[in-house]
Structure formats: structure tokens, C-alpha cells
Motif scaffolding. Structure first.
Motif, PDB file in Angstrom:
ATOM      1  N   HIS B 135       0.834  -1.330  -0.104  1.00 40.82           N
ATOM      2  CA  HIS B 135       0.030  -0.089   0.049  1.00 40.82           C
ATOM      3  C   HIS B 135       0.980   1.343   0.294  1.00 40.82           C
ATOM      4  N   ILE B 136       2.061   1.271  -0.374  1.00 37.39           N
ATOM      5  CA  ILE B 136       2.950   2.282  -0.381  1.00 37.39           C
ATOM      6  C   ILE B 136       3.277   2.790  -1.952  1.00 37.39           C
ATOM      7  N   ILE B 137       3.177   4.176  -1.973  1.00 33.62           N
ATOM      8  CA  ILE B 137       3.351   4.680  -3.219  1.00 33.62           C
ATOM      9  C   ILE B 137       4.792   5.576  -3.023  1.00 33.62           C
ATOM     10  N   LEU B 138       5.624   5.172  -4.022  1.00 32.89           N
ATOM     11  CA  LEU B 138       6.938   5.894  -3.706  1.00 32.89           C
ATOM     12  C   LEU B 138       7.101   6.905  -4.600  1.00 32.89           C
ATOM     13  N   PHE B 139       7.325   8.194  -3.906  1.00 30.91           N
ATOM     14  CA  PHE B 139       7.609   9.523  -4.748  1.00 30.91           C
ATOM     15  C   PHE B 139       9.249   9.592  -4.673  1.00 30.91           C
ATOM     16  N   SER B 140       9.978   9.948  -5.653  1.00 30.16           N
ATOM     17  CA  SER B 140      11.523  10.075  -5.726  1.00 30.16           C
ATOM     18  C   SER B 140      11.523  11.556  -6.134  1.00 30.16           C
ATOM     19  N   ILE B 141      12.529  12.094  -5.768  1.00 29.57           N
ATOM     20  CA  ILE B 141      12.890  13.400  -6.212  1.00 29.57           C
ATOM     21  C   ILE B 141      14.724  13.623  -6.665  1.00 29.57           C
ATOM     22  N   ASP B 142      14.789  14.538  -7.503  1.00 33.01           N
ATOM     23  CA  ASP B 142      16.264  14.732  -8.027  1.00 33.01           C
ATOM     24  C   ASP B 142      16.857  15.083  -6.863  1.00 33.01           C
ATOM     25  N   CYS B 143      17.898  14.752  -6.420  1.00 35.30           N
ATOM     26  CA  CYS B 143      18.872  14.975  -5.299  1.00 35.30           C
ATOM     27  C   CYS B 143      20.222  15.376  -5.566  1.00 35.30           C
ATOM     28  N   PRO B 144      20.286  16.676  -4.972  1.00 37.24           N
ATOM     29  CA  PRO B 144      21.609  17.263  -5.078  1.00 37.24           C
ATOM     30  C   PRO B 144      22.933  16.778  -4.188  1.00 37.24           C
ATOM     31  N   GLY B 145      22.274  15.951  -3.276  1.00 38.09           N
ATOM     32  CA  GLY B 145      23.423  15.550  -2.142  1.00 38.09           C
ATOM     33  C   GLY B 145      22.977  16.202  -0.748  1.00 38.09           C
ATOM     34  N   THR B 146      23.519  15.725   0.215  1.00 39.26           N
ATOM     35  CA  THR B 146      23.246  16.428   1.624  1.00 39.26           C
ATOM     36  C   THR B 146      24.661  16.968   2.127  1.00 39.26           C
ATOM     37  N   ALA B 209      12.277   2.030  -9.106  1.00 41.99           N
ATOM     38  CA  ALA B 209      11.308   1.594  -8.213  1.00 41.99           C
ATOM     39  C   ALA B 209      10.080   2.505  -7.962  1.00 41.99           C
ATOM     40  N   SER B 210      10.619   3.833  -8.045  1.00 41.94           N
ATOM     41  CA  SER B 210       9.702   4.733  -7.685  1.00 41.94           C
ATOM     42  C   SER B 210       8.278   4.780  -8.496  1.00 41.94           C
ATOM     43  N   ASP B 211       7.303   5.293  -8.054  1.00 37.77           N
ATOM     44  CA  ASP B 211       5.895   5.323  -8.697  1.00 37.77           C
ATOM     45  C   ASP B 211       5.927   6.591  -9.504  1.00 37.77           C
ATOM     46  N   ILE B 212       6.363   7.681  -8.686  1.00 38.53           N
ATOM     47  CA  ILE B 212       6.362   8.968  -9.398  1.00 38.53           C
ATOM     48  C   ILE B 212       7.644   9.752  -9.099  1.00 38.53           C
ATOM     49  N   HIS B 213       8.175  10.310 -10.286  1.00 37.07           N
ATOM     50  CA  HIS B 213       9.489  10.810 -10.006  1.00 37.07           C
ATOM     51  C   HIS B 213       9.337  12.536 -10.241  1.00 37.07           C
ATOM     52  N   ILE B 214       9.923  13.192  -9.555  1.00 37.01           N
ATOM     53  CA  ILE B 214       9.915  14.576  -9.220  1.00 37.01           C
ATOM     54  C   ILE B 214      11.174  15.114  -9.927  1.00 37.01           C
ATOM     55  N   GLY B 215      11.053  15.574 -10.987  1.00 36.61           N
ATOM     56  CA  GLY B 215      12.493  16.089 -11.531  1.00 36.61           C
ATOM     57  C   GLY B 215      12.608  17.603 -11.258  1.00 36.61           C
ATOM     58  N   LEU B 216      13.858  17.996 -10.893  1.00 41.74           N
ATOM     59  CA  LEU B 216      13.918  19.271 -10.842  1.00 41.74           C
ATOM     60  C   LEU B 216      15.063  19.835 -11.514  1.00 41.74           C
ATOM     61  N   LEU B 217      15.841  19.137 -12.088  1.00 45.73           N
ATOM     62  CA  LEU B 217      16.902  19.441 -12.899  1.00 45.73           C
ATOM     63  C   LEU B 217      16.471  19.781 -14.403  1.00 45.73           C
ATOM     64  N   GLY B 218      16.997  21.203 -14.873  1.00 45.41           N
ATOM     65  CA  GLY B 218      16.772  21.750 -15.874  1.00 45.41           C
ATOM     66  C   GLY B 218      15.474  22.439 -15.761  1.00 45.41           C
ATOM     67  N   GLY B 219      14.951  22.792 -14.530  1.00 47.62           N
ATOM     68  CA  GLY B 219      13.630  23.474 -14.359  1.00 47.62           C
ATOM     69  C   GLY B 219      13.890  24.872 -13.952  1.00 47.62           C
ATOM     70  N   ASN B 220      15.235  25.119 -13.451  1.00 48.39           N
ATOM     71  CA  ASN B 220      15.768  26.367 -13.076  1.00 48.39           C
ATOM     72  C   ASN B 220      14.688  27.014 -12.143  1.00 48.39           C
ATOM     73  N   ASP B 221      14.158  26.461 -11.155  1.00 49.92           N
ATOM     74  CA  ASP B 221      13.194  26.639 -10.192  1.00 49.92           C
ATOM     75  C   ASP B 221      11.832  27.589 -11.127  1.00 49.92           C
ATOM     76  N   GLU B 222      11.624  27.253 -12.328  1.00 50.88           N
ATOM     77  CA  GLU B 222      10.439  27.782 -12.668  1.00 50.88           C
ATOM     78  C   GLU B 222       9.336  26.609 -13.081  1.00 50.88           C
ATOM     79  N   LYS B 223      10.071  25.522 -13.225  1.00 48.62           N
ATOM     80  CA  LYS B 223       9.189  24.424 -13.409  1.00 48.62           C
ATOM     81  C   LYS B 223       9.473  22.999 -12.668  1.00 48.62           C
ATOM     82  N   ILE B 224       8.737  22.372 -12.492  1.00 45.19           N
ATOM     83  CA  ILE B 224       9.229  20.874 -11.837  1.00 45.19           C
ATOM     84  C   ILE B 224       8.510  19.845 -12.933  1.00 45.19           C
ATOM     85  N   PHE B 225       9.417  18.606 -13.183  1.00 49.02           N
ATOM     86  CA  PHE B 225       8.859  17.677 -13.942  1.00 49.02           C
ATOM     87  C   PHE B 225       8.404  16.407 -13.339  1.00 49.02           C
ATOM     88  N   LEU B 226       7.146  16.220 -13.401  1.00 47.55           N
ATOM     89  CA  LEU B 226       6.508  14.963 -12.817  1.00 47.55           C
ATOM     90  C   LEU B 226       6.491  13.793 -13.748  1.00 47.55           C
TER      91      LEU B 226
END
Lengths: 143, 427, 369
Positions: B135-146, B209-226
Motif C-alpha cells: 500500500h505504499i506509493i513511492l515518490f522520488s526526487i532529484d537529489c543534489p546530495g546532502t 522502483a519509484s512510482d512518481i519521480h519529481i524532476g528538478l534538474l533543468g527546471g531552473n526553479d520555474e518548473k518541475i517535472f513529474l
């Protein structure tokens, strides 16, 4: 809406099988009035009340926690209630050091025949806890 | 209390072969309102409001502090505390999710928003039966590191600032953890021809394995990619009335560009570390300061055993036996078997190591544990052609075998035919 | 007045000589002390059996990689050693070992305890680095002058129990200004005297506790009062508690390095503490959210209820915390009144029962109503 009218504190009571629980039973048979907000957990001996039981109840948001056992010297297992007393002292001490509300926990000796005492101490404690208001931990998420 | 009709349909939307011949990915481009963080939070809020999910697990800031933690949110307003990309990794997401689902599934549908390495750990734990993904839906996101946890704890404000800077440069920052600086799996791009891993990958299905990926790269803080990776992901977006017909080319090419950079760095890392860890003396020197606290193991998402062998009393001896052992060399280090612990732990989990860096963060002695484990882990994973965390249905290599494999390790040098030519090249 | 031996050498060399002679004369089969691991400062406890190896020993090196009480417990867990073995420990490490022996996790028999009037140790976070030489010099300078080095572990800065209990031999360190040229080792017990019968140095008789030691005690007490006062101002109450433990990862490193936390499988690492789906759902219903993994404060309070009364304030827990929670300060602050109530000093006396394992019929009469 007045908080005090509707607020019913949640109290957990850990009662030893041989004295306090039997006392509570007697109070019931005698139709004495016991606070409805008291949830009783029967344990075989007050010595079985792990401090963690009390801590867990407290952290989960119980407004008051009662520990009850046989009078000193009367323990069915000879020494369980002496151990319980030390654990209670320890818990109270820790609560005090950390600035937590130690008034929310208490220890009583109630024998099998002391139904009136049972009715009285539960009533008094319920009133005291009501005055304290709800346990703020009930709302706390970051525990 | 099951809400929504999220069903377990385990076929990924494309086979690997289709992927190779595909056109660019389809997804949804969402315009950013204010900042990325807010847009993602709004999305999550909608998912809760429209009852697509009953609760969602997100990284959050603890109010009035600089600390981060995981929060399972049912009450939408709590999402305001969420930070999809916190500057530090506190508890590894895989570990967090495992603590929720270890004892069987909840009836609720739960979402979880995590970094790619955390998703990978989730998948490994799923294979090890420590996470129930039903019953788990996984969302991943572009990661710059920590940034390293210890640096952050020393000066949270400054490190948070540095972290923000590093997002702009996407990982090109000295403030980030060394292991993040060489991470080539910072996004969920479906395949990466240049990656030595994917070229070795046996099943070919190098699918995230993720169900939905949230892309940030190339979005320039103006858009995000699902990018809806699975059917479930698609269904979910549909419920939010988000059509998935946008081309994600911009994101894809940016990811590929960054990945190439990162791969170069990873290769350089291996060149450096392969000599650093070679030989007993070198290896031992790295763990000189180890105080045997086992924090690395506790923080490791893959080390899931309730009671670790190395914490058990199976290794204790009689005083006489200790003295005898000491006499052989003149002295005997205590606590005993520090190296055995690290090499032993390696033999238990290096194949599943997702290079998340949690071990290094948790080490009080600042031993580069994650770098050592990655240096070794990458090699053994390559050898077994195994990519941890990519494919839910793949078995961990040590749980399966073929009768006819690894002939080359059985009788080295006797001239017999080996049946594992590919692997041989990598020895 | 107690018997003592005087060696006309610098303190570190003198201790090495003592250990060497004990080993060479076969009075002991081995000795536990810190060993140099590399040239950058790394050390680890080691069991030395060869006298020549002792050149790598650093008996008074001001770092504590593990609480050696735990090390001795590992050593004697399966039974007392048949052969005599010496151990150079700090006072809090001996106290920890005594507490462990009380819990049947070790055996004192045939162990010669050597300790010192302790100047404290530095946090492990600064163990390695290029400034080790100057730090050593700085350390010994402050020990001589009885200054409290602000870089020391917090628990060390406020430790009043730096005179060892139960040590057979005590090396005078704190407040000894001529420690570079001579070293006095007090023989506290019959055992100590017997072992020291033919070691190098001249026999004398001196007073260990005196003016200087008292002065240092007062200084440390003042520090303690200050640190506790600060703690009470900032960390008291529920909100502060939540804040303080907010960064906790739940790695349980503090309990793993704690010498008192000896359980092989801790309650808080066990399945009983894991959340079931039903409890998660009920938490969500009640609060709308749940911190994951849950139960950090429960862990810390619960651990407190298990061991604070025996806390020897060694400071290991703070040192290993990856997120710098002042665990040792909290536990010391909680432990102090607890130990006072039960009139208990952990590790003072092997015969004293652990408070949670014993009782008196006539005590705390006002507690049960």
C-alpha cells in the motif's frame, strides 16, 4: 464552550491482582461510584509495573497514571510492592529533574477490603488531574 | 478505510527494450509557484485532500529547531513543516519506512517522498521482507546530495546556506558529503547507457522502483517535472487532473549531462580508493580509530537484523584464551575484532549497499565508512551484475544461484574452461 | 597516611616502568592500557603481554576510546581470570567495572586495578589531528596547575569523583607540579602492596588527599553547579526536552557505548518497541501526524529509568552522539539527585546493591499513600 465541563481526563490504573484489583472489584459489587475515565490494567503484582509502562502511558498522552498495590508487608509475593515503591520514587525523581509533571503519576496502597479507599483515591486523583488539564503530550508529535 | 483505488500492478509501464527505442519521456510539467518546495507541498496536500493517499511520509523540520526528521502526515496542514530536500539525511528513508511497515501492511494508502538512494534502500528492504510495499506509493526526487551531518550540527545556519548554494550548482560543492559528490544515481533516469552498472545489468530492466519521480534538474526553479514511472503513478496523477503528455526532454538531457560529470568523478574515486584500501595494513589503518560503537551498522538501512551477530556474545572468549591470543603478538586490541566487524558487515551487506552515506554520518570518529563500503560495494555489485534498489522483483545475489556460474573462482589457474566470461573480465 | 612508592622519572615513563617491571617479574600475565595505533593520535585499549611492546603503551593519554569498564567486562565475562592481570583505568572506568561486576558481567578476581587522580579526558571528536603534541602539553600543564581545561569533556570538567574508589594503586597526577621529574604511586590495598613489593622506586608514606586535591574538588563542584544551572535554565520542561532530542537519529549509540547498559538485546532495540500498523493508525487519528521512527524520547527516558541511578558520568554517550545531543550532561543531571535519594554512589563499593535491585521495608514511607 467551557473546557472544564467537557474535559474528561484519561487515567490509567495499574492494579495488583491480589489486593487493589480485588478491592476495586469489591467497590464495584458494592456499587460505589468510580470515575468513568479510569482504565484499569490488572497486573499480578505492583512489582510487575515496569517504569516503562508508566512512561509509555505518560508519553502517549494519558492524563494520569495510578500505581496500586498491597500495603507494605502484605505483598502476596513478599516484596513486590517494596520494589514498586522504589521504582515509583525513581520515576518521580526523573520527572522532577526534567521538569515534567510528576503530579500526573501516583502510588497508592489499597487492600482487598478497602473498597471505600479505592473509590475515594480514584475520585480524588481524577479531580486533581482534571485541574491539571489535558496532558500536553497528547498533542505532541515530535516524540 | 481504504481510500482511492490504488492497486498493486507490478508491470512497469515499459519493458527495457521499449525504453531503448522510445521517444522522450512523457510526464507533466508543473509551473512553480514561488519556490520548488511550496509547489511540491501543494501537490502533496492535494493528494491528501483528494483522498488519493491517506497519509504521506515526508522529511520535515521539527518546529523551532534546526533538526529534521521523518513525519507521517495525515493532517494536511502539517505538510507546511515538510522540506522535500532537507540539507541533511537524518534517518535513512528506507529505515524510516521499514519502521512503519515491518509488521505488515496498514489498511491505509501511504505515500513516501524520498531521495533516490533512500528509494533504493526501500527496495532492498522490500526484498529482505522488511518493508511491505503493497500500500505504499513511492515518490522520488532529484537529489543534489546532502551536507555531512556533523558539519550541519556544528553550524546549521551556515551549512543550510551552503546547501542552498549547492542546489544551484547541482552537486558541485565542497560542502556536500564526499559520497554525494560522486553519486551518479541522483535521479531516476530510466537508463544510462554510459553507466558501467547498467551495461552489466543482467535483467536489462534497469527500471527505477519509484512510482512518481519529481524532476528538478533543468527546471531552473520555474518548473518541475513529474514523471509517472508506473501505472499506479499515472493513475495518481490522473486523479489530480494532471495530464501526462508533456515532453520531459529538458529534464532528461540535463540529467544525462550531470550524470556524465558524476560518473567521471566516480571513476576517479575508484582509482583513488582501490589503492587506499588494498592490503591488510591499509585497510586496518582506516579503521584504527574505530571504537566499536556500531553506529554505522545502526544507521545502515540495509543492516536490518534485530540482533547483529557482532553484538552478540558469540565472540567472547575466556580470559585465558584472550591472554593466549595476546601472547602471539605481544598485545591484543580491545574491544576485540574491530576489523572482523567491518569486513564481516561488508560481507553481509556490501552487495546491497546503496551508497547513501548514513554510516559515515553516524560515525563519531569521522571514519570514511561510506567511501570504503562504496569502493568495495561497487566492485562486488559489478561482479554479480547486481544493481541494488533498482528492480523490485530481482533477488539479492546471495539468495539465488545458477548451477553453472563463477567457474573461474573454483579452480583458478588450472586452465579449465570457465563459464562466466563476462564476469572474468571484471575480476 | 598510606604507603607509596616514589620513582624519580616523569609520570608517563614511571608508569611504563612500573608496568614493565610487573610483567617482567611475572607478577602479572598481562596489562590493559591504551596503545598507540598511529602517529596521528589514534589509540585503543590493548592487553599487553610482552614487556617490550609496552613502549607503545600510553597509560595516561587523555582520551577514552571506550569505557574500559566495558573492556574488563568483555575480558572476564566468561569467568575470573586465573592469571593475575593489571589494568590502568580512569576512576570512572573502575566505577563502571564495579557496577558491571555487581550485575555479574565481570569478575574482579586476580585483577590489579591501577588508576590515577584523574585530570579528565578530551572528547573523541578531537582525537586525531596535527595538534596532538601541543594538546598533550596543554593537558599536562592544566593538570599540574589544576586548571580546568575548557576543551575537556563536559562530564570531566564537572567530575568530583576523580579520586579512584577501589584502585589498588593510585598514580598521583592532578595538581602534581613536579610530575616531569618524579612520580608517586600510592598503594591503597594489601593487594597493591604485595604487587609493588619489588618494583623500582623508593618506598615512602604519604597523604593522597590533601589541600590541593580539595581545591580541585571545589573547582570542579563549582563547574558542576554552573553546568547544571545552565541545564536547568535551558532544558527543563517538556518543550525543551522535545527540542533537545529533536535531532536524535535513534541510532542508540549512546546505549551501546554506555558501560552500564550491558544488555545484549536492549528492550528498545527489541520488537516490543516497534510500532504495529494499528498503533500507527491510532496515533494518526489522534494527532494527524507521527514522527518516524517513533519513540526517541521514550527511549531516552526509559534508558534513564534503567541506568541513571548507576550512571558513572564517564561521558562516552555524549562523545559518540552523531548529532551532538548533550546526553551525558542530561544523564548526569538526572542521575545526581537519583543517586542522592538512594544514598548511592555507583561503583563505590562492590558490596552495595544496585538501588533498583534491593529495598528496605522502612523507607520512602511518604511515597505510597
Amino acid at each position: 464552550m467551557n473546557m472544564n465541563d467537557t474535559y474528561m481526563p484519561t487515567i490509567i490504573g495499574f492494579l495488583c491482582n491480589w489486593c487493589s484489583y480485588t478491592g476495586a472489584d469489591l467497590a464495584g459489587t458494592a456499587r460505589m461510584k468510580i470515575p468513568a475515565s479510569l482504565r484499569v490494567v490488572r497486573v499480578m503484582c505492583s512489582g510487575r509495573i515496569d517504569p516503562l509502562f508508566v512512561l509509555k502511558g505518560f508519553l502517549k498522552g494519558a492524563d494520569g497514571i495510578m500505581m496500586m498495590g498491597c500495603h507494605p508487608g502484605d505483598c502476596h509475593y513478599q516484596k513486590g510492592n517494596y520494589n514498586a515503591r522504589r521504582r515509583f520514587v525513581m520515576l518521580q525523581n526523573i520527572f522532577e529533574s526534567l521538569g515534567l509533571e510528576k503530579e500526573r503519576i501516583g502510588l497508592w496502597w489499597v487492600s482487598a477490603s478497602e473498597a471505600p479507599k479505592y473509590a475515594q483515591v480514584t475520585k480524588e486523583f481524577a479531580e486533581k488531574v482534571k485541574e491539571l488539564g489535558p496532558n500536553p503530550l497528547r498533542e505532541e508529535i515530535f516524540l | 478505510m481504504v481510500n482511492g483505488d490504488v492497486k498493486r500492478e507490478e508491470t512497469p509501464m515499459n519493458s527495457a527494450q521499449d525504453m531503448k527505442n522510445r521517444n522522450s519521456l512523457k510526464g507533466k510539467i508543473v509551473l512553480v509557484d514561488g519556490e520548488n518546495r511550496k509547489t511540491i507541498i501543494d501537490l502533496m496536500k492535494q493528494l491528501l485532500e483528494k483522498k488519493c493517499l491517506d497519509a504521506i511520509l515526508v522529511p520535515s523540520q521539527v518546529p523551532d529547531t534546526d533538526s529534521y526528521t521523518w513525519l507521517l502526515v495525515q493532517e494536511g496542514s502539517l505538510l507546511d513543516l515538510c522540506d522535500p530536500l532537507p540539507p541533511v539525511m537524518t534517518v535513512q528513508g528506507g529505515k524510516a519506512l521499514s519502521s512503519l511497515t515491518k509488521h505488515g501492511e496498514m489498511e491505509a494508502n501511504i505515500g513516501a517522498l524520498m531521495r533516490p538512494c533512500e528509494i533504493e534502500a526501500v527496495v532492498e528492504l522490500h526484498k529482505l521482507k522488511q518493508i511491505d510495499l503493497d500500500h505504499i506509493i513511492l515518490f522520488s526526487i532529484d537529489c543534489p546530495g546532502t551536507v555531512p551531518l556533523s558539519d550541519y550540527m556544528r553550524d546549521p545556519q551556515k551549512m543550510a546556506e551552503n546547501f542552498k548554494e549547492s542546489i544551484k550548482k547541482w552537486g558541485e560543492s565542497e560542502s556536500l558529503r564526499p559520497i554525494c559528490q560522486i553519486c551518479d544515481r541522483f535521479s531516476l533516469f530510466p537508463f544510462a547507457p554510459s553507466s558501467p552498472k547498467s551495461s552489466l545489468s543482467q535483467g536489462g530492466a534497469d527500471l527505477p522502483a519509484s512510482d512518481i519521480h519529481i524532476g528538478l534538474l533543468g527546471g531552473n526553479d520555474e518548473k518541475i517535472f513529474l514523471w509517472p514511472v508506473t501505472q499506479r503513478g499515472k493513475d495518481l496523477l490522473k486523479k489530480l487532473d494532471l495530464s501526462v503528455h508533456d515532453n520531459l526532454e529538458v529534464w532528461e538531457s540535463k540529467v544525462e549531462e550531470v550524470r556524465e560529470e558524476k560518473l567521471k568523478k566516480r571513476t576517479a574515486f575508484h582509482d583513488e580508493w582501490s589503492t587506499k584500501i588494498k592490503g591488510v595494513d591499509n585497510f586496518a589503518a582506516i579503521f584504527d580509530e574505530c571504537i566499536n560503537c556500531h553506529n554505522c551498522m545502526e544507521a545502515c538501512p540495509v543492516c536490518y537484523c534485530q540482533q547483529c551477530y557482532f553484538d552478540s556474545q558469540l565472540l567472547t572468549l575466556t580470559p585465558e584464551a584472550y591472554l593466549e591470543r595476546a601472547q602471539k603478538r605481544g598485545s591484543l586490541r580491545f574491544p576485540l575484532d574491530t576489523l572482523l566487524f567491518h569486513i564481516g558487515r561488508m560481507s553481509h551487506m556490501a552487495l546491497s549497499c546503496v551508497s547513501c552515506g548514513a554510516c559515515e554520518d553516524a560515525c563519531p570518529m569521522s571514519i570514511p565508512v561510506a567511501q570504503v563500503f562504496t569502493a568495495v560495494g561497487d566492485q562486488v555489485q559489478d561482479y554479480f551484475k547486481y544493481v541494488p534498489g533498482r528492480e523490485k522483483e530481482e533477488s539479492p545475489p546471495l539468495q539465488i544461484f545458477l548451477e553453472d556460474e563463477f567457474g573461474d573462482v573454483e579452480t583458478p589457474g588450472d586452465g579449465l574452461e570457465t563459464s562466466h566470461g563476462e564476469a572474468k573480465e571484471n575480476v | 597516611m598510606s604507603d607509596a612508592i616514589k620513582i624519580n622519572k616523569g609520570i608517563e615513563e614511571a608508569v611504563q616502568d612500573l608496568l614493565k617491571s610487573l610483567l617482567e617479574k611475572d607478577k602479572i600475565k598481562g596489562v590493559f592500557t591504551l596503545r598507540k595505533m598511529d602517529d596521528l593520535g589514534a589509540v585503543a585499549y590493548s592487553l599487553f603481554t610482552n614487556a617490550d611492546e609496552l613502549k607503545n603503551a600510553l597509560p595516561l593519554y587523555p582520551f577514552m576510546p571506550v569505557n574500559a569498564g566495558k573492556v574488563l567486562s568483555d575480558f572476564t565475562l566468561q569467568g575470573a581470570t586465573q592469571e593475575p592481570v593489571a589494568a590502568v583505568l580512569r576512576p570512572c572506568e573502575i566505577r563502571a567495572f564495579i557496577e558491571l561486576v555487581k550485575r555479574t558481567q565481570g569478575d574482579l578476581e586476580n585483577i590489579l586495578l591501577i588508576s590515577s587522580t584523574c585530570g579528565g579526558v578530551y572528547p573523541l571528536k578531537i582525537l586525531k589531528g596535527n595538534d596532538q603534541k601541543s594538546r598533550q602539553a596543554q593537558y599536562w600543564e592544566s593538570v599540574k596547575k589544576e586548571d580546568i581545561d575548557p576543551e575537556l569533556r563536559e562530564t570531566c570538567r564537572m567530575c568530583e569523583d576523580f579520586i579512584p574508589h577501589n584502585a589498588d594503586m593510585v598514580i598521583a597526577a592532578a595538581g602534581i607540579e613536579d610530575m616531569d621529574t618524579q612520580c608517586t604511586i600510592y598503594l591503597n590495598t594489601q593487594k597493591g602492596k604485595e604487587f609493588a613489593s619489588d618494583v623500582p622506586g623508593s618506598k615512602t608514606s604519604e597523604e593522597l588527599e590533601g589541600g590541593k586535591i580539595e581545591e580541585l574538588k571545589t573547582k570542579r563542584q563549582e563547574q558542576k553547579a554552573k553546568i547544571f544551572e545552565q541545564f536547568e535554565k535551558e532544558q527543563m520542561g517538556l518543550k525543551s526536552l522535545v527540542k533537545m532530542f529533536a535531532p536524535c537519529l535513534g541510532c542508540h549509540g549512546c546505549s551501546h557505548v554506555c558501560p552500564i547498559c550491558y544488555c545484549t538485546l536492549c528492550e528498545f532495540d527489541s520488537k516490543t518497541c516497534e510500532y504495529r500498523p494499528t498503533s500507527i493508525e491510532s496515533e494518526l487519528k489522534l494527532k494527524g501526524g507521527l514522527k518516524v521512527p517513533p519513540g526517541n524520547i521514550y527511549f531516552h527516558l526509559g534508558r534513564m529509568s534503567h541506568m541513571a541511578v548507576s550512571c558513572v558520568s564517564c561521558g562516552m554517550c555524549s562523545d559518540v552522539c552523531p548529532v551532538n545531543i548533550p546526553v551525558a550532561t542530561v544523564f548526569s543531571r538526572v542521575g545526581a539527585p537519583l543517586q542522592e535519594v538512594f544514598e548511592y554512589i555507583p561503583g563505590r563499593d562492590l558490596e552495595e546493591a544496585v538501588p533498583s535491585g534491593t529495598y528496605k521495608e522502612q523507607e520512602f514511607m511518604e511515597s505510597g499513600k
